[in-house]
Design a protein around this motif. Structure first.
Motif, mmCIF file in Angstrom:
data_model
loop_
_atom_site.group_PDB
_atom_site.id
_atom_site.type_symbol
_atom_site.label_atom_id
_atom_site.label_comp_id
_atom_site.label_asym_id
_atom_site.label_seq_id
_atom_site.Cartn_x
_atom_site.Cartn_y
_atom_site.Cartn_z
ATOM 1 N N UNK A 127 0.826 -1.206 0.000
ATOM 2 C CA UNK A 127 0.000 0.000 0.000
ATOM 3 C C UNK A 127 0.864 1.261 0.000
ATOM 4 N N UNK A 128 1.888 1.258 0.852
ATOM 5 C CA UNK A 128 2.756 2.440 0.909
ATOM 6 C C UNK A 128 3.428 2.676 -0.434
ATOM 7 N N UNK A 129 3.932 1.597 -1.022
ATOM 8 C CA UNK A 129 4.533 1.745 -2.341
ATOM 9 C C UNK A 129 3.553 2.407 -3.315
ATOM 10 N N UNK A 130 2.323 1.939 -3.279
ATOM 11 C CA UNK A 130 1.324 2.485 -4.201
ATOM 12 C C UNK A 130 1.058 3.962 -3.915
ATOM 13 N N UNK A 131 0.934 4.291 -2.623
ATOM 14 C CA UNK A 131 0.689 5.696 -2.264
ATOM 15 C C UNK A 131 1.842 6.581 -2.730
ATOM 16 N N UNK A 132 3.052 6.095 -2.542
ATOM 17 C CA UNK A 132 4.221 6.884 -2.932
ATOM 18 C C UNK A 132 4.296 7.022 -4.448
ATOM 19 N N UNK A 133 4.045 5.930 -5.139
ATOM 20 C CA UNK A 133 4.095 5.996 -6.609
ATOM 21 C C UNK A 133 3.116 7.028 -7.139
ATOM 22 N N UNK A 134 1.929 6.967 -6.574
ATOM 23 C CA UNK A 134 0.902 7.903 -7.042
ATOM 24 C C UNK A 134 1.329 9.343 -6.762
ATOM 25 N N UNK A 135 1.852 9.571 -5.552
ATOM 26 C CA UNK A 135 2.279 10.926 -5.198
ATOM 27 C C UNK A 135 3.426 11.381 -6.109
ATOM 28 N N UNK A 136 4.332 10.465 -6.421
ATOM 29 C CA UNK A 136 5.460 10.830 -7.266
ATOM 30 C C UNK A 136 4.990 11.195 -8.667
ATOM 31 N N UNK A 137 4.064 10.405 -9.177
ATOM 32 C CA UNK A 137 3.556 10.680 -10.521
ATOM 33 C C UNK A 137 2.877 12.042 -10.604
ATOM 34 N N UNK A 138 2.306 12.458 -9.490
ATOM 35 C CA UNK A 138 1.663 13.774 -9.474
ATOM 36 C C UNK A 138 2.635 14.884 -9.116
ATOM 37 N N UNK A 139 3.912 14.553 -8.989
ATOM 38 C CA UNK A 139 4.927 15.577 -8.780
ATOM 39 C C UNK A 139 4.952 16.167 -7.392
ATOM 40 N N UNK A 140 4.342 15.511 -6.419
ATOM 41 C CA UNK A 140 4.368 16.069 -5.067
ATOM 42 C C UNK A 140 5.424 15.384 -4.212
ATOM 43 N N UNK A 141 5.988 14.306 -4.725
ATOM 44 C CA UNK A 141 7.124 13.664 -4.057
ATOM 45 C C UNK A 141 8.273 13.607 -5.051
ATOM 46 N N UNK A 142 9.476 13.858 -4.588
ATOM 47 C CA UNK A 142 10.634 13.912 -5.478
ATOM 48 C C UNK A 142 10.814 12.586 -6.222
ATOM 49 N N UNK A 144 13.333 10.784 -6.847
ATOM 50 C CA UNK A 144 14.346 9.801 -6.440
ATOM 51 C C UNK A 144 14.035 9.106 -5.121
ATOM 52 N N UNK A 145 12.849 9.303 -4.570
ATOM 53 C CA UNK A 145 12.527 8.511 -3.382
ATOM 54 C C UNK A 145 11.541 7.401 -3.739
ATOM 55 N N UNK A 146 11.693 6.306 -3.024
ATOM 56 C CA UNK A 146 10.890 5.112 -3.293
ATOM 57 C C UNK A 146 9.962 4.815 -2.119
ATOM 58 N N UNK A 147 9.091 3.860 -2.343
ATOM 59 C CA UNK A 147 8.226 3.413 -1.246
ATOM 60 C C UNK A 147 9.035 2.906 -0.066
ATOM 61 N N UNK A 148 10.123 2.208 -0.377
ATOM 62 C CA UNK A 148 10.964 1.676 0.699
ATOM 63 C C UNK A 148 11.501 2.800 1.587
ATOM 64 N N UNK A 149 11.886 3.892 0.961
ATOM 65 C CA UNK A 149 12.369 5.031 1.745
ATOM 66 C C UNK A 149 11.304 5.517 2.718
ATOM 67 N N UNK A 150 10.108 5.652 2.210
ATOM 68 C CA UNK A 150 9.035 6.185 3.057
ATOM 69 C C UNK A 150 8.698 5.221 4.185
ATOM 70 N N UNK A 151 8.717 3.932 3.869
ATOM 71 C CA UNK A 151 8.460 2.946 4.919
ATOM 72 C C UNK A 151 9.476 3.089 6.043
ATOM 73 N N UNK A 152 10.729 3.255 5.671
ATOM 74 C CA UNK A 152 11.755 3.393 6.708
ATOM 75 C C UNK A 152 11.572 4.683 7.485
ATOM 76 N N UNK A 153 11.319 5.763 6.760
ATOM 77 C CA UNK A 153 11.248 7.067 7.436
ATOM 78 C C UNK A 153 9.988 7.219 8.266
ATOM 79 N N UNK A 154 9.003 6.373 8.020
ATOM 80 C CA UNK A 154 7.721 6.622 8.648
ATOM 81 C C UNK A 154 7.739 6.412 10.152
#
Lengths: 199, 199
Positions: A127-142, A144-154
């Motif tokens: 789910x996190x991967x999907x949320x991040x992908x969607x956000x990235x595609x809309x240009x609101x997340x840089x 070069x960050x991946x779902x894995x990054x967000x999972x760790x940082x969360x």
DNA sequence: TAGCAAGTTGACCGCCCGGTCCGTTTATCG
DNA sequence: CGATAAACGGACCGGGCGGTCAACTTGCTA
């Protein structure tokens, strides 16, 4: 299939009391809260704990499973939200809020958790991967960050605030905001290391 | 004043061996590495550990003190560096690199540490505040973050990477970069919570 | 309401931990 | 060297932990 005959009334009540007491105890004292203390807090004997949960780790797993499932429900909903950036931020906010207290982190330790937990966790990662992908595609997340990054940082906001002795219970919001700003494309500097493959 | 007659040669050697072994053991197994294991790793008897360090906590404190002092030296130097932004980033990099392994975090627990550690830690906090102030005045750090924020966030990169099973030992650099981008003024969104007073 | 399986309980077990202690070893120095 | 104090080491102690068990209690059902 486990043919589950329904629990006796007192047993069901004790199970609920135990889960609540364990959640509180783990929250206050971390993962090495003792089974005896949990039992006392729930107002039952120590033996009762082990009738309901084979080991202390199984008890922990039951709590963690509840939380991951709740988080998954939220994530599922947010995948259909209108604003992908706000959706990701809200997911991280709910996650941090839910784990307000001590760590328990559900990523962790790989101490051979029950299969259910592993599966729920995998679903959450998905789910996190999907949320991040969607956000990235809309240009609101840089880019070069991946779902894995967000999972760790969360987990980081809860972690860092755990070092402030008498912190406001909402302090984590401040660090979530800072980290989230670091995930945005505006003013992003290139990252010095490839993302991990793992989560 | 403690009138310190110089240590016997073998005692001095064992002390060094013990500090090294303890550092490795704590790095691998976290703070609950056992004294017996540390002694074994150093090739000495368990009694010898307690001849050199009154308690396990004193042993930990000795290690932590070394690291904080080293960090303070670096900080002192960086306060005079030409580029305040690069100086702050370098300080955080050195700090994270030095604590590459498990946590030990020197902020922590307040379990009544020896006065020396408390003092060295306070000095480090002071240095970080100065580094952050200087960076903020030069516009490379957003106006709404404080030294306390950076002190808290400075352990996060090591923390988050500790959850990746077979992580590259340099993975923390990635998350330091993301967090540092979050500290920059470009694209900063207002923070939802006041900073903590404490550190 | 009687009988029984399900549930409860706390004493108990083995383990490992931090820390102590004293008989033994050893670096040091006159 | 030889004497002596410093340093060593490992058996030992008390305590707390996770987990077990057999005697006891209690909710359910016929």
């Amino acid at each position: 299939m486990t043919s589950t005959r329904p629990l006796r009334a007192d047993a069901a009540r004790n199970r609920r009391l135990l889960l609540a007491a364990a959640a509180e105890e783990f929250a206050e004292r971390g993962l090495d809260a003792s089974v005896a203390d949990i039992a006392r807090r729930a107002g039952v004997g120590k033996g009762t704990v082990f009738r309901h949960f084979a080991t202390k780790d199984h008890l922990l797993a039951a709590i963690v499973l509840d939380r991951i499932d709740a988080l998954n429900a939220v994530g599922e909903r947010l995948l259909k939200a209108a604003d992908p950036g706000a959706a990701l931020l809200e997911f991280l906010t709910v996650a941090a809020h839910q784990r307000q207290q001590r760590d328990l982190s559900f990523l962790q330790d790989a101490g051979e958790l029950p299969a259910e937990v592993t599966r729920a966790r995998a679903q959450m990662f998905h789910t996190v991967h999907a949320l991040v992908d969607r956000a990235r595609e809309h240009g609101v997340v840089r880019v070069d960050v991946t779902g894995a990054d967000v999972i760790l940082l969360m987990c980081a906001p809860n972690y860092v605030t755990s070092y402030v002795p008498d912190a406001s219970p909402d302090l984590w919001q401040r660090y979530l905001a800072i980290i989230f700003d670091g995930l945005r494309p505006e003013g992003a500097h290139p990252l010095p290391h490839p993302p991990p493959a793992a989560p």
